[in-house]
Design a protein around this motif. Structure first.
Motif, PDB file in Angstrom:
ATOM      1  N   ASP A 287       0.812  -1.222   0.000  1.00 38.40           N
ATOM      2  CA  ASP A 287       0.000   0.000   0.000  1.00 38.40           C
ATOM      3  C   ASP A 287       0.848   1.275   0.000  1.00 38.40           C
ATOM      4  O   ASP A 287       0.313   2.374   0.070  1.00 38.40           O
ATOM      5  CB  ASP A 287      -0.970   0.009   1.184  1.00 38.40           C
ATOM      6  N   PHE A 288       2.153   1.126  -0.114  1.00 39.34           N
ATOM      7  CA  PHE A 288       3.041   2.287  -0.215  1.00 39.34           C
ATOM      8  C   PHE A 288       2.887   2.888  -1.606  1.00 39.34           C
ATOM      9  O   PHE A 288       2.827   2.152  -2.595  1.00 39.34           O
ATOM     10  CB  PHE A 288       4.491   1.858   0.025  1.00 39.34           C
ATOM     11  N   PRO A 289       2.828   4.221  -1.738  1.00 35.00           N
ATOM     12  CA  PRO A 289       2.626   4.835  -3.065  1.00 35.00           C
ATOM     13  C   PRO A 289       3.753   4.467  -4.038  1.00 35.00           C
ATOM     14  O   PRO A 289       4.923   4.752  -3.790  1.00 35.00           O
ATOM     15  CB  PRO A 289       2.628   6.335  -2.778  1.00 35.00           C
ATOM     16  N   SER A 290       3.401   3.850  -5.137  1.00 31.48           N
ATOM     17  CA  SER A 290       4.418   3.391  -6.090  1.00 31.48           C
ATOM     18  C   SER A 290       5.183   4.557  -6.707  1.00 31.48           C
ATOM     19  O   SER A 290       6.355   4.393  -7.078  1.00 31.48           O
ATOM     20  CB  SER A 290       3.777   2.535  -7.184  1.00 31.48           C
ATOM     21  N   ASN A 291       4.551   5.730  -6.802  1.00 33.04           N
ATOM     22  CA  ASN A 291       5.253   6.877  -7.379  1.00 33.04           C
ATOM     23  C   ASN A 291       6.254   7.500  -6.399  1.00 33.04           C
ATOM     24  O   ASN A 291       6.945   8.456  -6.740  1.00 33.04           O
ATOM     25  CB  ASN A 291       4.271   7.933  -7.896  1.00 33.04           C
ATOM     26  N   HIS A 292       6.346   6.948  -5.186  1.00 35.01           N
ATOM     27  CA  HIS A 292       7.360   7.387  -4.225  1.00 35.01           C
ATOM     28  C   HIS A 292       8.576   6.467  -4.242  1.00 35.01           C
ATOM     29  O   HIS A 292       9.501   6.658  -3.460  1.00 35.01           O
ATOM     30  CB  HIS A 292       6.776   7.442  -2.819  1.00 35.01           C
ATOM     31  N   LEU A 293       8.551   5.470  -5.124  1.00 34.98           N
ATOM     32  CA  LEU A 293       9.680   4.558  -5.305  1.00 34.98           C
ATOM     33  C   LEU A 293      10.445   4.986  -6.552  1.00 34.98           C
ATOM     34  O   LEU A 293       9.963   4.824  -7.675  1.00 34.98           O
ATOM     35  CB  LEU A 293       9.188   3.114  -5.449  1.00 34.98           C
ATOM     36  N   LEU A 294      11.615   5.536  -6.356  1.00 33.75           N
ATOM     37  CA  LEU A 294      12.359   6.166  -7.452  1.00 33.75           C
ATOM     38  C   LEU A 294      13.563   5.305  -7.822  1.00 33.75           C
ATOM     39  O   LEU A 294      14.527   5.208  -7.053  1.00 33.75           O
ATOM     40  CB  LEU A 294      12.813   7.566  -7.027  1.00 33.75           C
ATOM     41  N   HIS A 295      13.485   4.692  -9.001  1.00 32.56           N
ATOM     42  CA  HIS A 295      14.604   3.886  -9.494  1.00 32.56           C
ATOM     43  C   HIS A 295      15.484   4.808 -10.329  1.00 32.56           C
ATOM     44  O   HIS A 295      15.286   4.974 -11.537  1.00 32.56           O
ATOM     45  CB  HIS A 295      14.076   2.712 -10.322  1.00 32.56           C
ATOM     46  N   LYS A 296      16.422   5.437  -9.660  1.00 34.19           N
ATOM     47  CA  LYS A 296      17.322   6.362 -10.360  1.00 34.19           C
ATOM     48  C   LYS A 296      18.538   6.652  -9.500  1.00 34.19           C
ATOM     49  O   LYS A 296      18.629   6.236  -8.355  1.00 34.19           O
ATOM     50  CB  LYS A 296      16.596   7.646 -10.751  1.00 34.19           C
ATOM     51  N   ASP A 297      19.435   7.398 -10.068  1.00 32.19           N
ATOM     52  CA  ASP A 297      20.650   7.829  -9.389  1.00 32.19           C
ATOM     53  C   ASP A 297      20.298   8.992  -8.457  1.00 32.19           C
ATOM     54  O   ASP A 297      19.680   9.967  -8.882  1.00 32.19           O
ATOM     55  CB  ASP A 297      21.659   8.277 -10.456  1.00 32.19           C
ATOM     56  N   PHE A 298      20.688   8.886  -7.209  1.00 29.11           N
ATOM     57  CA  PHE A 298      20.476   9.956  -6.229  1.00 29.11           C
ATOM     58  C   PHE A 298      20.914  11.309  -6.780  1.00 29.11           C
ATOM     59  O   PHE A 298      20.244  12.329  -6.585  1.00 29.11           O
ATOM     60  CB  PHE A 298      21.264   9.615  -4.954  1.00 29.11           C
ATOM     61  N   PHE A 299      22.028  11.336  -7.486  1.00 28.76           N
ATOM     62  CA  PHE A 299      22.583  12.597  -7.960  1.00 28.76           C
ATOM     63  C   PHE A 299      21.770  13.213  -9.097  1.00 28.76           C
ATOM     64  O   PHE A 299      22.015  14.349  -9.480  1.00 28.76           O
ATOM     65  CB  PHE A 299      24.052  12.415  -8.365  1.00 28.76           C
TER      66      PHE A 299
END
Length: 195
Positions: free
Chosen positions: A83-95
């Motif tokens: 139930d965690f918002p999927s758009n808050h999961l960011l598959h990317k480079d922190f920078f």
């Protein structure tokens, strides 16, 4: 050594995740339990399996974001916390992030970066925080490794990276570390300077 997506994917596939504690650690739980405003925006970079985010979510924090260069821990987290918002999961480079947050939570991301990136990490954290925002978490106070992650160091090594951007509210030996890390951690609560 290229500490890229492929490197971290391989670590997860091979189960080489010694940093994974299997649960939120005591220092961060104690800190989170003091936070009253559950609408604050929180970023956890290099989140791994993100037990901290799971705890925050269960406690009703609404604006928690996770970023990791590997998709695998994000998938693990999504399976645990459906139930965690999927758009808050960011598959990317922190920078590559650009949005701003009230808090950035540090938990074994700093030590996963090559030491040559530490200045960039401090600068990027400041860039991503609102004025007065907090960089909170744990840094290893231990030599660890020099040729592969986790990379270690000590308070004297670290303060110069953060001093240009942050006021130091807390930068001390951690008193409530989990057993395997006792005597080997610093707890930090750094406040972004009004630049």
């Amino acid at each position: 050594m290229q500490l890229d997506e492929n490197y971290w994917d391989t670590r997860y596939h091979e189960g080489q995740t010694q940093w994974d504690t299997g649960a939120i650690t005591t220092p961060l739980k104690a800190y989170f339990d003091q936070l009253k405003d559950k609408s604050v925006s929180i970023l956890i970079p290099g989140c791994g399996n993100a037990y901290e985010a799971e705890y925050l979510h269960q406690e009703g924090f609404e604006n928690v974001y996770l970023v990791d260069i590997s998709a695998l821990p994000l998938q693990n987290f999504a399976a645990r916390c459906s139930d965690f918002p999927s758009n808050h999961l960011l598959h990317k480079d922190f920078f590559a992030l650009t949005r701003k947050f009230d808090f950035i939570i540090e938990q074994t991301f700093f030590c996963a970066l090559h030491p040559s990136q530490r200045g960039d990490y401090a600068s990027k954290c400041a860039e991503l925080l609102h004025n007065g925002g907090h960089l909170v978490g744990l840094l290893f106070n231990d030599k660890l490794n020099s040729n592969h992650p986790p990379y270690g160091g000590c308070k004297n090594d670290y303060t110069g990276y953060f001093a240009p951007y942050f006021d130091f509210k807390v930068f001390d030996e951690c008193y409530n570390s989990i057993g395997p890390r006792a005597g080997r951690e610093l707890f930090i609560n750094l406040i972004k300077k009004q630049l």
